[in-house]
Motif scaffolding. Sequence first.
Motif, PDB file in Angstrom:
ATOM      1  N   LEU A   1       6.002   1.663   6.267  1.00 32.83           N
ATOM      2  CA  LEU A   1       6.782   1.943   5.058  1.00 32.83           C
ATOM      3  C   LEU A   1       6.436   3.289   4.427  1.00 32.83           C
ATOM      4  O   LEU A   1       7.348   4.085   4.175  1.00 32.83           O
ATOM      5  N   PRO A   2       5.173   3.609   4.180  1.00 31.88           N
ATOM      6  CA  PRO A   2       4.890   4.933   3.625  1.00 31.88           C
ATOM      7  C   PRO A   2       5.310   6.059   4.575  1.00 31.88           C
ATOM      8  O   PRO A   2       5.763   7.116   4.126  1.00 31.88           O
ATOM      9  N   GLY A   3       5.168   5.817   5.871  1.00 32.73           N
ATOM     10  CA  GLY A   3       5.607   6.825   6.836  1.00 32.73           C
ATOM     11  C   GLY A   3       7.102   7.072   6.772  1.00 32.73           C
ATOM     12  O   GLY A   3       7.565   8.210   6.869  1.00 32.73           O
ATOM     13  N   ARG A   4       7.860   6.022   6.589  1.00 35.50           N
ATOM     14  CA  ARG A   4       9.321   6.146   6.527  1.00 35.50           C
ATOM     15  C   ARG A   4       9.791   6.718   5.196  1.00 35.50           C
ATOM     16  O   ARG A   4      10.763   7.470   5.141  1.00 35.50           O
ATOM     17  N   MET A   5       9.141   6.345   4.121  1.00 31.14           N
ATOM     18  CA  MET A   5       9.604   6.735   2.784  1.00 31.14           C
ATOM     19  C   MET A   5       8.854   7.935   2.208  1.00 31.14           C
ATOM     20  O   MET A   5       9.089   8.306   1.060  1.00 31.14           O
ATOM     21  N   TRP A   6       7.983   8.558   2.979  1.00 32.27           N
ATOM     22  CA  TRP A   6       7.208   9.695   2.499  1.00 32.27           C
ATOM     23  C   TRP A   6       8.143  10.831   2.093  1.00 32.27           C
ATOM     24  O   TRP A   6       9.019  11.231   2.847  1.00 32.27           O
ATOM     25  N   GLY A   7       7.955  11.323   0.879  1.00 34.18           N
ATOM     26  CA  GLY A   7       8.739  12.459   0.400  1.00 34.18           C
ATOM     27  C   GLY A   7      10.141  12.115  -0.073  1.00 34.18           C
ATOM     28  O   GLY A   7      10.920  13.004  -0.400  1.00 34.18           O
ATOM     29  N   ARG A   8      10.481  10.850  -0.117  1.00 33.77           N
ATOM     30  CA  ARG A   8      11.825  10.442  -0.570  1.00 33.77           C
ATOM     31  C   ARG A   8      11.911  10.503  -2.089  1.00 33.77           C
ATOM     32  O   ARG A   8      10.935  10.265  -2.785  1.00 33.77           O
ATOM     33  N   GLU A   9      13.086  10.791  -2.561  1.00 35.85           N
ATOM     34  CA  GLU A   9      13.331  10.832  -4.001  1.00 35.85           C
ATOM     35  C   GLU A   9      13.347   9.401  -4.557  1.00 35.85           C
ATOM     36  O   GLU A   9      13.622   8.438  -3.834  1.00 35.85           O
ATOM     37  N   GLU A  10      13.121   9.283  -5.846  1.00 36.26           N
ATOM     38  CA  GLU A  10      13.127   7.975  -6.508  1.00 36.26           C
ATOM     39  C   GLU A  10      14.481   7.270  -6.351  1.00 36.26           C
ATOM     40  O   GLU A  10      14.542   6.057  -6.190  1.00 36.26           O
ATOM     41  N   ILE A  11      15.572   8.043  -6.366  1.00 35.79           N
ATOM     42  CA  ILE A  11      16.901   7.433  -6.247  1.00 35.79           C
ATOM     43  C   ILE A  11      17.087   6.787  -4.874  1.00 35.79           C
ATOM     44  O   ILE A  11      17.808   5.798  -4.745  1.00 35.79           O
ATOM     45  N   GLU A  12      16.422   7.322  -3.848  1.00 37.96           N
ATOM     46  CA  GLU A  12      16.520   6.700  -2.523  1.00 37.96           C
ATOM     47  C   GLU A  12      15.826   5.346  -2.500  1.00 37.96           C
ATOM     48  O   GLU A  12      16.321   4.409  -1.874  1.00 37.96           O
TER      49      GLU A  12
END
Length: 190
Positions: free
Chosen positions: A94-105
């Motif tokens: 999960l952190p690998g997939r969502m790293w650097g994603r905006e809060e809206i994502e």
Amino acid sequence: MSRLFLHPAYAEDQPLARTILTTHVLFRGFQSGAAVGLLLGSARHSLWLLRQRRSPSPIAQLQASTRLAFLPASIVRSTAVGAVVGTVLMAVALPGRMWGREEIEWKDRSWRLLENKGQQEVDTWGVVAAGVGALVGIGGGRGLVQRALWNGVVGGAGVGTTVGWVGYMVWRYGVHGGKWPDEGVPGMGS
């Protein structure tokens, strides 16, 4: 599980987005790992039984007949290990997939999970069945299987959630043909 969280009309207003997505991913890891562990444990136990029954030794045949418990400890153990491994793998993914994603994502993904009727239903079936399985695992030493408490609880919850997932699939797609009574169309919407 998804019924426990507030679900606003718009994704931008979704509170607890990271909590919702993390809970979802970890529970799916638990379910997936438990299903793989259950399949592997069942296959291993079945092969052991076949080997024991082919043996001409009366002692080996007696051992094989006594291992025909309701749910053998080796299957519960492999389900517990699979559930833990699946959860850990998803905790890393999960952190690998969502790293650097905006809060809206995060909010959008969480909102879509809560919007999906099928997701709500499979969550309900899985959580209820996992709870029942964990309760059976706590009392598992009483004639069902002898095992360590953590193994019984986690393995029982894993078996339960797998049974719940299969029950959901039969209920939704076997009995109802994947359709919802209010709209007659499978999938999204509320």
